[in-house]
Enzyme design. Structure first.
Site, PDB file in Angstrom:
ATOM      1  N   MET A  12      30.643  16.875  43.275  1.00  0.00           N
ATOM      2  CA  MET A  12      30.282  16.391  41.936  1.00  0.00           C
ATOM      3  C   MET A  12      29.673  14.990  41.982  1.00  0.00           C
ATOM      4  O   MET A  12      28.652  14.727  41.361  1.00  0.00           O
ATOM      5  CB  MET A  12      31.505  16.391  41.011  1.00  0.00           C
ATOM      6  CG  MET A  12      32.061  17.754  40.698  1.00  0.00           C
ATOM      7  SD  MET A  12      30.879  18.842  39.874  1.00  0.00           S
ATOM      8  CE  MET A  12      30.877  18.182  38.221  1.00  0.00           C
ATOM      9  N   ASP A  14      32.293   6.276  49.033  1.00  0.00           N
ATOM     10  CA  ASP A  14      33.245   7.269  49.552  1.00  0.00           C
ATOM     11  C   ASP A  14      34.107   6.578  50.597  1.00  0.00           C
ATOM     12  O   ASP A  14      34.017   5.352  50.771  1.00  0.00           O
ATOM     13  CB  ASP A  14      32.517   8.504  50.108  1.00  0.00           C
ATOM     14  CG  ASP A  14      33.387   9.770  49.976  1.00  0.00           C
ATOM     15  OD1 ASP A  14      34.472   9.818  50.614  1.00  0.00           O
ATOM     16  OD2 ASP A  14      33.001  10.680  49.226  1.00  0.00           O
ATOM     17  N   SER A  35      38.872  17.527  36.084  1.00  0.00           N
ATOM     18  CA  SER A  35      38.717  18.706  35.236  1.00  0.00           C
ATOM     19  C   SER A  35      40.048  19.230  34.725  1.00  0.00           C
ATOM     20  O   SER A  35      40.056  20.011  33.774  1.00  0.00           O
ATOM     21  CB  SER A  35      37.942  19.809  35.959  1.00  0.00           C
ATOM     22  OG  SER A  35      38.283  19.877  37.306  1.00  0.00           O
ATOM     23  N   HIS A  80      33.536  14.350  31.590  1.00  0.00           N
ATOM     24  CA  HIS A  80      33.680  15.600  32.343  1.00  0.00           C
ATOM     25  C   HIS A  80      32.337  16.315  32.461  1.00  0.00           C
ATOM     26  O   HIS A  80      31.801  16.796  31.466  1.00  0.00           O
ATOM     27  CB  HIS A  80      34.716  16.494  31.636  1.00  0.00           C
ATOM     28  CG  HIS A  80      35.001  17.765  32.348  1.00  0.00           C
ATOM     29  ND1 HIS A  80      35.226  18.961  31.706  1.00  0.00           N
ATOM     30  CD2 HIS A  80      35.104  18.034  33.661  1.00  0.00           C
ATOM     31  CE1 HIS A  80      35.441  19.908  32.600  1.00  0.00           C
ATOM     32  NE2 HIS A  80      35.377  19.370  33.787  1.00  0.00           N
TER      33      HIS A  80
HETATM   34  P1  NAD Z   1      34.945  17.118  46.571  1.00  0.00           P
HETATM   35  O1  NAD Z   1      36.087  17.388  47.422  1.00  0.00           O
HETATM   36  O2  NAD Z   1      33.649  17.810  46.846  1.00  0.00           O
HETATM   37  O3  NAD Z   1      34.624  15.566  46.575  1.00  0.00           O
HETATM   38  C1  NAD Z   1      35.592  14.562  46.524  1.00  0.00           C
HETATM   39  C2  NAD Z   1      35.052  13.370  47.283  1.00  0.00           C
HETATM   40  O4  NAD Z   1      35.939  12.289  47.056  1.00  0.00           O
HETATM   41  C3  NAD Z   1      34.972  13.588  48.786  1.00  0.00           C
HETATM   42  O5  NAD Z   1      33.672  13.244  49.250  1.00  0.00           O
HETATM   43  C4  NAD Z   1      36.019  12.639  49.345  1.00  0.00           C
HETATM   44  O6  NAD Z   1      35.667  12.132  50.616  1.00  0.00           O
HETATM   45  C5  NAD Z   1      36.029  11.571  48.274  1.00  0.00           C
HETATM   46  N1  NAD Z   1      37.241  10.768  48.260  1.00  0.00           N
HETATM   47  C6  NAD Z   1      38.508  11.181  48.358  1.00  0.00           C
HETATM   48  N2  NAD Z   1      39.342  10.130  48.331  1.00  0.00           N
HETATM   49  C7  NAD Z   1      38.583   9.031  48.185  1.00  0.00           C
HETATM   50  C8  NAD Z   1      38.869   7.654  48.099  1.00  0.00           C
HETATM   51  N3  NAD Z   1      40.094   7.204  48.127  1.00  0.00           N
HETATM   52  N4  NAD Z   1      37.825   6.799  47.940  1.00  0.00           N
HETATM   53  C9  NAD Z   1      36.556   7.261  47.907  1.00  0.00           C
HETATM   54  N5  NAD Z   1      36.249   8.557  48.001  1.00  0.00           N
HETATM   55  C10 NAD Z   1      37.245   9.427  48.142  1.00  0.00           C
HETATM   56  O7  NAD Z   1      35.422  17.417  45.070  1.00  0.00           O
HETATM   57  P2  NAD Z   1      34.567  17.718  43.769  1.00  0.00           P
HETATM   58  O8  NAD Z   1      34.445  19.169  43.580  1.00  0.00           O
HETATM   59  O9  NAD Z   1      33.339  16.880  43.783  1.00  0.00           O
HETATM   60  O10 NAD Z   1      35.535  17.197  42.633  1.00  0.00           O
HETATM   61  C11 NAD Z   1      35.670  15.834  42.340  1.00  0.00           C
HETATM   62  C12 NAD Z   1      36.284  15.677  40.973  1.00  0.00           C
HETATM   63  O11 NAD Z   1      35.445  16.279  39.997  1.00  0.00           O
HETATM   64  C13 NAD Z   1      37.651  16.311  40.804  1.00  0.00           C
HETATM   65  O12 NAD Z   1      38.432  15.505  39.974  1.00  0.00           O
HETATM   66  C14 NAD Z   1      37.319  17.629  40.121  1.00  0.00           C
HETATM   67  O13 NAD Z   1      38.386  18.116  39.362  1.00  0.00           O
HETATM   68  C15 NAD Z   1      36.202  17.202  39.236  1.00  0.00           C
HETATM   69  N6  NAD Z   1      35.311  18.279  38.769  1.00  0.00           N
HETATM   70  C16 NAD Z   1      34.911  19.237  39.655  1.00  0.00           C
HETATM   71  C17 NAD Z   1      34.056  20.231  39.201  1.00  0.00           C
HETATM   72  C18 NAD Z   1      33.562  21.282  40.152  1.00  0.00           C
HETATM   73  O14 NAD Z   1      32.898  22.223  39.699  1.00  0.00           O
HETATM   74  N7  NAD Z   1      33.804  21.174  41.432  1.00  0.00           N
HETATM   75  C19 NAD Z   1      33.616  20.243  37.860  1.00  0.00           C
HETATM   76  C20 NAD Z   1      34.038  19.209  37.009  1.00  0.00           C
HETATM   77  C21 NAD Z   1      34.883  18.250  37.481  1.00  0.00           C
END
Ligand code: NAD
Length: 738
Positions: free
Chosen positions: A338, A357, A443, A464
């Site tokens: 995301m 990151d 989410s 969101h």
């Molecule tokens: P993801 O696992 O693809 O990405 C998360 C990223 O966060 C990773 O690159 C990780 O290295 C990084 N990270 C973790 N800890 C960290 C830290 N302490 N400092 C900096 N970076 C850090 O996950 P995602 O699917 O992108 O989801 C991220 C957020 O978005 C979640 O809260 C999820 O609920 C929300 N979300 C996801 C979707 C979806 O469709 N995947 C839709 C809406 C919202």
């Protein structure tokens, strides 16, 4: 030179009057009553002026025109309701006259006796293209910005100002029907190939080329007004037409489930109109247009897809009195799936982004997503190399939090884990100034709980996004208990800057969109468990107007993510939070069969290597005893899928999670494509009438379970004869549209 409020008219030495349309204080030209009155005055004046030999009509803006201002049509609806109450017969006549106003004005241009040429310099939509079609010549600029379309069907109506008559008299009937029933956009070249424009010239040559057409002796007579005119392809009594017209309603039904009366009216207008003299054909079109304007579909679609969407986009819910934020920099923490895309859409809006990151490599990987998106856009000709480089230069990947010290807003998109998010909130707050707003893209985690980790919960809010972020137009802005006006205003300014439509939602599990989506998917689980063949579930959803079947949608979301969310709900809310049978189905899918969805090419569908198409997993029918297709009522399936979602939307209003019906409607269409012809979840209920909806819920509850029971609010509204738009009037006190 004569000057009107919206036009200038300049006649040159050759006697060619150049009419330039440039509405003051508007970014795009649109038709209003005033604009049409002025066009009529211009027609009269140029006809009366013997010095004028011909007219070139163009725009002074970068686009030509977006067509009719649909707020004008919305106000026509209110006028009609008032008139109907007084005198139904005169109301119908007034609507008929109003519906034909534009059409007969364009006909006046066509028959004025002097040649008119439309010089199309950019986007030319709806009524504006219909005006151009009534001109004797059409020249379009050879530019990517020229998009020609008759998109009325997308808001429940159809091209009712001569479009259905002139297009099939210029292009072949099949192309004409395709263009109008889909509302698709044409490039200048395609329009020329179809016979809809005469010339495509370089932009700088546009007006000269249009004038030259007149100097070359353009006849001021439309082809269909000439003796012996023949429709391209020979009209409706030819072997080709005998193939096309009988099949067209069936094809339309396959594509749209018979849900769009406006689209069907196009077929009728073309088929009937092509058999008639032109003026009679225009009258037939006017009759159908009057009829379509009175449909619930037209009313609801115009309200949600045009008026409300525009109002929300302009900040209808933005608190007044908070100065607008100019984003000097936005921080995005978490460069994963995301976060990487959030960085892209932010940079695409011209805003510098710091993308953070855990280490440089992970941050770089996030930026690489933008690099790929940019390369694709350049490859498709949608972006120049320079634009791409400029966009990428705005994104700075780094693991260093101190780079956030001058960000106006920080968006967090790290793992969906309370402890990880808590640590990130604290790390970010250690470096950002008091004035920076912190937004979480969670989410599932309540914003109020996350804000508990913040030193300034009033500056904390949820933003969101939906995936894929580059494509999805909706963003939910989630208010925690303590989120303040500045946080809300900043979040809405940000959503506007990245050109998405916001809805403002109070904190709750699943917020608005996902709550509705879960209901949709859960109903499909119920149907599977009852033994309804999976193909019937998916097809019923499409016939009901949903863009994606519930099982296919679950595969996209990931079946193991559903399992995770269901388990979390049970852990937080107790064993009754999820139906035992649903949990068993999903546990079986994930734990026994390793069917996690599209991502591992195995879910409710099988995903063979491309180009083969996905197909439903054949073993699904072995999970539950199957019903015979003829024993399942498709209409009931359609109702169940729509009603369960609409009922959830009604609950969110009752609980005060969503407070404005416009947001429930727009959010449902942009968020998960809720049957657009209904105008959205609440318009679906209002459209059928709350009383009828309550009766339908009771009928379904008796057969399919308590989750269909109508709520107290709905029963109360049914007893009082209320609607959602009446009871929760979005234009009432303190909620004026922007
Ligand atoms: P993801 O696992 O693809 O990405 C998360 C990223 O966060 C990773 O690159 C990780 O290295 C990084 N990270 C973790 N800890 C960290 C830290 N302490 N400092 C900096 N970076 C850090 O996950 P995602 O699917 O992108 O989801 C991220 C957020 O978005 C979640 O809260 C999820 O609920 C929300 N979300 C996801 C979707 C979806 O469709 N995947 C839709 C809406 C919202």
């Amino acid at each position: 030179m004569s000057t009107y409020k919206n036009f200038t008219v300049e006649t040159d030495a050759d006697g060619i009057a150049l009419v330039t349309w440039d509405m003051p204080e508007k970014s795009m030209n649109v038709f209003t009553m005033e604009v049409m009155d002025e066009i009529e005055q211009i027609v009269d004046a140029t006809v009366a002026d013997s010095a004028v030999k011909g007219v070139v009509f163009t725009s002074g803006k970068s686009s030509f025109s977006g067509g009719a201002d649909l707020t004008m049509i919305k106000s026509m609806f209110s006028m009609l309701e008032e008139e109907k109450a007084k005198d139904p017969a005169s109301a119908a006549k007034k609507l008929f006259d109003a519906a034909g106003r534009m059409s007969w004005l364009w006909r006046k241009i066509e028959t004025n006796g002097k040649p008119w040429v439309s010089a199309i310099n950019g986007t030319c939509m709806g009524g504006a293209f219909e005006l151009s079609l009534a001109c004797h010549g059409r020249v379009a600029a050879n530019s990517k910005s020229v998009k020609i379309a008759l998109p009325e069907v997308k808001v429940g109506i159809f091209p009712g100002a001569g479009g259905t008559q002139r297009v099939p008299r210029l292009a072949n009937a099949q192309d004409a029907l395709q263009m109008m029933t889909t509302g698709q956009s044409l490039t200048a070249q395609r329009a020329k190939a179809m016979g809809l424009v005469h010339q495509v010239v370089e932009p700088a040559e546009l007006v000269n080329a249009a004038k030259q057409m007149i100097k070359d002796g353009l006849k001021p007579v439309a082809p269909w007004d000439e003796k012996g005119f023949k429709v391209p392809g020979g009209g409706v009594w030819t072997p080709a037409a005998a193939q096309l017209f009988p099949a067209a309603p069936a094809i339309l039904r396959r594509e749209t489930g018979g849900n769009y009366p406006g689209a069907l009216a196009i077929l009728k207008c073309v088929y009937e109109g092509l058999q008639l003299p032109f003026d009679t054909a225009l009258k037939v079109e006017q009759r159908y247009f009057t009829e379509i304007l009175q449909t619930t579909e037209a009313f609801s679609m115009i309200r949600s897809l045009f008026v409300s969407m525009q109002e929300l986009g302009k900040g209808a819910r933005r608190p007044a009195g908070v100065p607008k934020t100019e984003f000097k920099k936005v921080g995005v923490v978490g460069a994963g799936f995301m976060g990487a895309s959030i960085a892209y859409v932010t940079a695409a809006a011209g805003i510098p982004v710091t993308l953070i990151d855990r280490d440089q490599e992970a941050a770089d990987k996030g930026k690489a997503v933008s690099e790929k998106l940019v390369a694709d856009s350049i490859g498709k000709g949608r972006m120049t190399k320079e634009e791409g480089e400029k966009l990428l230069a705005l994104i700075t990947p780094t693991p260093d939090y101190s780079a956030l010290s001058d960000a106006s807003l920080v968006v967090e998109a790290v793992f969906e884990d309370r402890a990880v998010k808590k640590a990130v909130i604290q790390q970010v707050e250690a470096v950002i100034p008091e004035t920076t707003i912190f937004a979480s893209n969670t989410s599932t985690l309540p914003i109020t709980g996350l804000a508990g980790n913040s030193k300034r919960p009033d500056q904390f809010i949820g933003v969101h996004f939906f995936s894929p972020v580059e494509k999805m137009m909706l963003t939910e802005v989630i208010l925690g208990e303590k989120s303040g006006d500045k946080a809300l205003a900043t979040a809405l300014d940000y959503v506007a800057a990245i050109k998405k439509t916001p809805i403002v939602v109070n904190d709750t599990r699943g917020f608005y969109v996902n709550r509705c989506v879960f209901r949709y998917i859960n109903e499909a689980y119920d149907m599977l468990i009852e033994g309804v063949p999976a193909a019937m579930i998916e097809n019923a959803a499409k016939m009901a107007g949903m863009p994606v079947g519930p099982l296919s949608l679950n595969d996209e979301v990931a079946v193991d993510l559903s399992q995770k969310i269901m388990k979390a709900s049970i852990a937080d809310l107790g064993p009754n939070a999820v139906k035992v049978e649903h949990m068993a189905l999903i546990d079986q899918m994930v734990d026994v069969f390793d069917r996690r969805g599209r991502k591992n090419a195995k879910g409710f569908y099988e995903y063979p290597p491309k180009p083969a198409k996905k197909f439903l997993w054949p073993e699904l029918k072995t999970l539950y005893p199957q019903k015979k297709a003829e024993d399942v009522d498709v209409n009931t399936l359609k109702q169940r899928l729509l009603v369960t979602i609409a009922l959830e939307a009604a609950r969110t209003m009752e609980e005060g999670i969503v407070t404005d019906p416009r947001e429930a409607d727009v959010g449902s269409i942009l968020g998960f494509g809720f049957a657009p012809y209904t105008g959205g979840t609440l318009s679906y209920i209002d459209g059928m009438g709350v009383k009828k909806f309550v009766e339908l819920c009771e009928k379904l509850a008796a057969k399919y379970g308590d989750h269909f029971k109508p709520t107290e609010l709905l029963k109360d509204m049914a007893a009082k004869g209320e609607t959602f738009y009446g009871r929760f009037d979005p234009y009432g006190e303190g909620k004026k549209a922007a």
